[in-house]
Design a protein around this motif. Structure first.
Motif, PDB file in Angstrom:
ATOM      1  N   ILE A  83      29.494  49.595 -26.802  1.00 45.21           N
ATOM      2  CA  ILE A  83      29.820  50.956 -26.387  1.00 45.21           C
ATOM      3  C   ILE A  83      28.557  51.651 -25.875  1.00 45.21           C
ATOM      4  O   ILE A  83      28.565  52.293 -24.819  1.00 45.21           O
ATOM      5  CB  ILE A  83      30.401  51.760 -27.581  1.00 45.21           C
ATOM      6  N   LEU A  84      27.446  51.462 -26.592  1.00 52.44           N
ATOM      7  CA  LEU A  84      26.186  52.077 -26.171  1.00 52.44           C
ATOM      8  C   LEU A  84      25.786  51.574 -24.785  1.00 52.44           C
ATOM      9  O   LEU A  84      25.346  52.336 -23.928  1.00 52.44           O
ATOM     10  CB  LEU A  84      25.075  51.765 -27.187  1.00 52.44           C
ATOM     11  N   ALA A  85      25.975  50.275 -24.546  1.00 46.13           N
ATOM     12  CA  ALA A  85      25.636  49.703 -23.241  1.00 46.13           C
ATOM     13  C   ALA A  85      26.524  50.297 -22.154  1.00 46.13           C
ATOM     14  O   ALA A  85      26.066  50.607 -21.048  1.00 46.13           O
ATOM     15  CB  ALA A  85      25.790  48.179 -23.274  1.00 46.13           C
ATOM     16  N   LEU A  86      27.818  50.486 -22.477  1.00 41.34           N
ATOM     17  CA  LEU A  86      28.754  51.028 -21.482  1.00 41.34           C
ATOM     18  C   LEU A  86      28.407  52.468 -21.135  1.00 41.34           C
ATOM     19  O   LEU A  86      28.706  52.945 -20.038  1.00 41.34           O
ATOM     20  CB  LEU A  86      30.191  50.953 -22.002  1.00 41.34           C
ATOM     21  N   GLN A  87      27.779  53.165 -22.094  1.00 42.19           N
ATOM     22  CA  GLN A  87      27.510  54.589 -21.869  1.00 42.19           C
ATOM     23  C   GLN A  87      26.474  54.839 -20.779  1.00 42.19           C
ATOM     24  O   GLN A  87      26.308  55.961 -20.333  1.00 42.19           O
ATOM     25  CB  GLN A  87      27.115  55.269 -23.180  1.00 42.19           C
ATOM     26  N   THR A  88      25.802  53.769 -20.285  1.00 42.64           N
ATOM     27  CA  THR A  88      24.874  53.947 -19.168  1.00 42.64           C
ATOM     28  C   THR A  88      25.615  54.050 -17.837  1.00 42.64           C
ATOM     29  O   THR A  88      25.026  54.393 -16.816  1.00 42.64           O
ATOM     30  CB  THR A  88      23.906  52.751 -19.087  1.00 42.64           C
ATOM     31  N   VAL A  93      33.085  57.067 -21.874  1.00 47.66           N
ATOM     32  CA  VAL A  93      33.485  55.879 -22.620  1.00 47.66           C
ATOM     33  C   VAL A  93      34.316  56.319 -23.822  1.00 47.66           C
ATOM     34  O   VAL A  93      33.883  57.149 -24.622  1.00 47.66           O
ATOM     35  CB  VAL A  93      32.247  55.086 -23.081  1.00 47.66           C
ATOM     36  N   ILE A  94      35.525  55.764 -23.918  1.00 51.66           N
ATOM     37  CA  ILE A  94      36.433  56.184 -24.990  1.00 51.66           C
ATOM     38  C   ILE A  94      36.842  54.962 -25.798  1.00 51.66           C
ATOM     39  O   ILE A  94      37.829  54.296 -25.491  1.00 51.66           O
ATOM     40  CB  ILE A  94      37.677  56.870 -24.396  1.00 51.66           C
ATOM     41  N   VAL A 226      38.692  49.763 -25.142  1.00 49.25           N
ATOM     42  CA  VAL A 226      37.836  50.818 -24.587  1.00 49.25           C
ATOM     43  C   VAL A 226      38.394  51.255 -23.242  1.00 49.25           C
ATOM     44  O   VAL A 226      38.760  50.419 -22.414  1.00 49.25           O
ATOM     45  CB  VAL A 226      36.382  50.345 -24.368  1.00 49.25           C
ATOM     46  N   VAL A 227      38.469  52.563 -23.072  1.00 47.14           N
ATOM     47  CA  VAL A 227      38.830  53.094 -21.757  1.00 47.14           C
ATOM     48  C   VAL A 227      37.588  53.738 -21.169  1.00 47.14           C
ATOM     49  O   VAL A 227      36.912  54.502 -21.856  1.00 47.14           O
ATOM     50  CB  VAL A 227      39.952  54.143 -21.863  1.00 47.14           C
ATOM     51  N   LEU A 228      37.257  53.381 -19.932  1.00 46.59           N
ATOM     52  CA  LEU A 228      36.190  54.088 -19.236  1.00 46.59           C
ATOM     53  C   LEU A 228      36.835  54.985 -18.191  1.00 46.59           C
ATOM     54  O   LEU A 228      37.416  54.498 -17.226  1.00 46.59           O
ATOM     55  CB  LEU A 228      35.229  53.111 -18.544  1.00 46.59           C
ATOM     56  N   SER A 229      36.784  56.284 -18.419  1.00 49.62           N
ATOM     57  CA  SER A 229      37.371  57.224 -17.470  1.00 49.62           C
ATOM     58  C   SER A 229      36.286  57.570 -16.452  1.00 49.62           C
ATOM     59  O   SER A 229      35.291  58.200 -16.767  1.00 49.62           O
ATOM     60  CB  SER A 229      37.842  58.472 -18.213  1.00 49.62           C
TER      61      SER A 229
END
Ligand SMILES: Nc1ncnc2c1ncn2[C@@H]1O[C@H](COP(=O)(O)OP(=O)(O)OP(=O)(O)O)[C@@H](O)[C@H]1O
Ligand SMILES: [Mg+2]
Lengths: 403, 231
Positions: A83-88, A93-94, A226-229
């Motif tokens: 999740i932390l990686a996706l937050q870049t 990130v949900i 995980v949903v990435l909006s």
């Protein structure tokens, strides 16, 4: 002789034979009408589907463990560090958890209901979730794992039929019997559009932290989904590739399923395109029939006007001028037919947009209109060639003798 | 003076049928003929003697099978279809027995028709057509359709249509054949007047009293000039 002169002459002679000209172009009118309506309806349907899809899913990317690999659910979870990686990436990130619970519909009867863990402030992270009443639990509440819940419209009606849900306490049970008492703080709007039914499940939204603390199956720091909006302006395909790289880099290929609304739309678009092509081809057949009708009428007209042709030649018309005259007549005939067809199609499309809720926007591309008119002109040219050649080949002496 | 029409040994053979059953008709069998500017020539002869055929060749609607033909001093042999059409448009005016007016067009537009093929602008065409109609005494019938005109008036419209071309040569194939005697007199009077103005006229006719008004009578018999060819 200039071409404009030819067009004037063509209009004059077609106008002089109004009824026949009208009957002759009827086939073209119907053909162009059908082709134009098909193409535009296809575009309108695609637009409608795309809009509905965006209303329920926004522009999002979905990540979940791949169940097809024969692995146990728990062996390929999504972890906090993922999740932390996706937050870049340019997206909200949900991370979410899915589990099921039960509630007592009537004393003694238990029904299943979906329990979904989310971060706090979901409507801000993913605008496709809209509050109807109350509020969404905050990020602080979520982090604290408080026993608060937001209900989907359906869940509110199931759990508290005929009553206002906000402010009530919802009592749920895990399959193993563990109890969960949740204070309802808000209710979401029901999703609309064609896909409204899909999203109309009875769902209870609670903090992820709460599920970790209470569910017998969930493990702390692991997510199901995980949903990435996507943020405005972010390129869905590019971000999808980046998400893929993150998961493949960490776990290898094929462990996670990564999909985007964009890819659903691509699939939908290619399906409607195939349908459009099929229907368009069928409609095109009617153009062919219309063209044969034009040829028939033009041949009759050449025979009827044998004397006129002979006279024009005697007065100095060359064979190619006669050929031009009849070709242009055919083209003018089909162009007028095409124009009428487009107008009729536009009328039908307006009517459909006004009456059928699914078709929200009226679409009649200039490109479609141009194509329709170009095709009608080509039909006239193609089916006018033979009659015009016959007219041009007439021997003036024979033609003037003709009774 | 260069003859308008000069012919040497002009022959026209029509073939019909095919193979061994081919039938040959010699419509013209060696015609020698000259016609000079300003002449009024009547073309006479029994039915089938080749009058219309000769007329069509003179007017470039048809070409000789053999022989030479000079129109206004220029040889006709070897001209393309488009060249023949252009010369027809600029130098030959036709008047037919059956008028051949386009029924949907007014008198004015019928008369303006040949000028379409000269690429003249519409206003100019209509101006000239109006003048031509006035010259044949139909200045008050410009907007009438052919169906609203008498036979004599229709033929006058047809003559105006030939005159609007300002041709070197006016060709008329039995122009009074469909008219009663009063209208015939009118039309023949018109041709007399055109002759006095210096127009060259060739008129096919059966009737001796019509032929008598011409300056010269050319008699055809069996596709040959029997009398009056004046070469
Ligand atoms: N297209 C054709 N094919 C075959 N024969 C033809 C054709 N045109 C004319 N003929 C023949 O040529 C001959 C001359 O015909 P033409 O029409 O010139 O005669 P004409 O003198 O004008 O007769 P009329 O006074 O009856 O009008 C006739 O025997 C006719 O049958
Ligand atoms: Mg004749």
């Amino acid at each position: 002789m200039n071409p404009l002169e030819n067009f004037r002459m063509a209009f004059e002679s077609l106008w002089g034979n109004k009824l026949r000209s009208f009957l002759a172009l009827l086939g073209i009118v119907i053909g162009v009408f059908a082709v134009t309506a098909m193409i535009s309806l296809g575009q309108m349907a695609t637009a409608g589907i795309t809009q509905d899809l965006e209303a329920i899913a926004g522009r999002s990317i979905f990540v979940q463990p791949n169940f097809n690999e024969g692995q146990d659910f728990s062996t390929a979870p999504i972890r906090e560090e993922d999740i932390l990686a996706l937050q870049t990436l340019p997206a909200s990130v949900i991370p979410q958890l899915f589990t099921s619970a039960q509630y007592e519909a009537r004393p003694g009867t238990r029904r299943s209901i979906q329990l979904q863990g989310t971060p706090g402030d979901l409507p801000r992270l993913d605008p496709t979730n809209k509050l109807a009443r109350g509020r969404y639990f905050s990020q602080a509440e979520a982090r604290g794992g408080l026993a608060v819940a937001v209900l989907s419209d359906r869940a509110a009606r199931d759990l508290f039929p005929g009553r206002e849900a906000v402010g009530q306490v919802a009592r749920l049970f895990y399959p193993n019997g563990a109890r969960l008492e949740l204070t309802v703080v808000g209710v979401l709007q029901p999703p609309g559009g064609l896909f409204g039914g899909l999203g109309a499940a009875a769902t209870v939204y609670v903090p992820n932290e709460l599920i970790w603390n209470t569910s017998p199956t969930a493990r702390k720091g692991q997510y199901d989904f995980v949903v990435l909006s996507l943020k405005k302006g972010a390129d869905a395909r590019q971000v999808t590739r980046q998400v893929q790289r993150i998961f493949e880099g960490r776990y290898g290929k094929g462990k996670y399923q990564i999909a985007s609304t964009e890819s659903f739309q691509d699939t939908l678009r290619s399906i409607t395109l195939i349908l459009q092509a099929l229907l368009g081809a069928i409609a095109g057949l009617s153009l062919l029939v219309g063209g044969i009708g034009i040829m028939n009428i033009m041949l009759v007209s050449v025979t009827e006007r044998t004397r006129e042709i002979g006279l024009r030649k005697a007065l100095g018309a060359t064979s190619s001028q006669i050929r031009q005259q009849f070709l242009i007549e055919a083209v003018v005939l089909t162009l007028v037919g095409g124009l009428l067809g487009v107008v009729l199609a536009a009328g039908l499309l307006l009517l459909i947009t006004a009456t059928v809720p699914f078709f929200k926007v009226f679409i009649l591309n200039p490109a479609t209109v141009l194509l329709a008119l170009a095709v009608s002109a080509l039909v006239g040219l193609f089916f006018g060639v033979w009659p015009a050649a016959r007219a041009a080949a007439l021997d003036p002496i024979e033609a003037l003798r003709y009774e | 003076m260069t003859p308008v029409v000069q012919m040497r040994g002009v022959t026209k053979v029509y073939r019909s049928g095919s193979g061994s059953r081919t039938v040959e008709v010699r419509a013209l069998a060696g015609v020698d003929l000259s016609i000079y500017p300003g002449e009024y020539v009547a073309l006479m002869g029994p039915s089938g003697s080749g009058k219309s055929t000769l007329m069509h060749i003179i007017g470039l609607l048809d070409t000789p099978t053999e022989g030479e033909y000079w129109l206004g001093g220029e040889p006709v042999r070897g001209l393309s279809e488009a060249q023949l059409a252009r010369i027809r448009n600029q130098r030959v005016g036709f008047v037919f027995q059956a008028f051949f007016l386009l029924p949907r067009l007014t008198a004015l537009h019928n008369v303006a028709l040949p000028l379409v093929y000269r690429g003249l602008p519409l206003a100019e065409r209509l101006k000239r057509a109006k003048a031509a109609l006035e010259a044949v005494g139909l200045g008050d019938r410009l907007d009438h359709l052919p169906s609203e005109l008498s036979g004599g008036q229709k033929q006058r419209v047809a003559i105006a249509r030939a005159l609007v071309q300002e041709p070197d040569l006016l060709l008329a194939d039995e122009p009074t054949g469909n008219l009663d005697s009063r209208s015939s007199d009118e039309i023949l009077g018109l041709f007399d007047a055109l002759h006095r103005q210096g127009k060259t006229i060739v008129m096919v006719t059966h009737e001796p009293d019509v032929g008598a008004r011409a300056q010269r009578i050319v008699r055809l018999r069996d596709g040959r000039v029997a009398d009056g060819g004046m070469v």
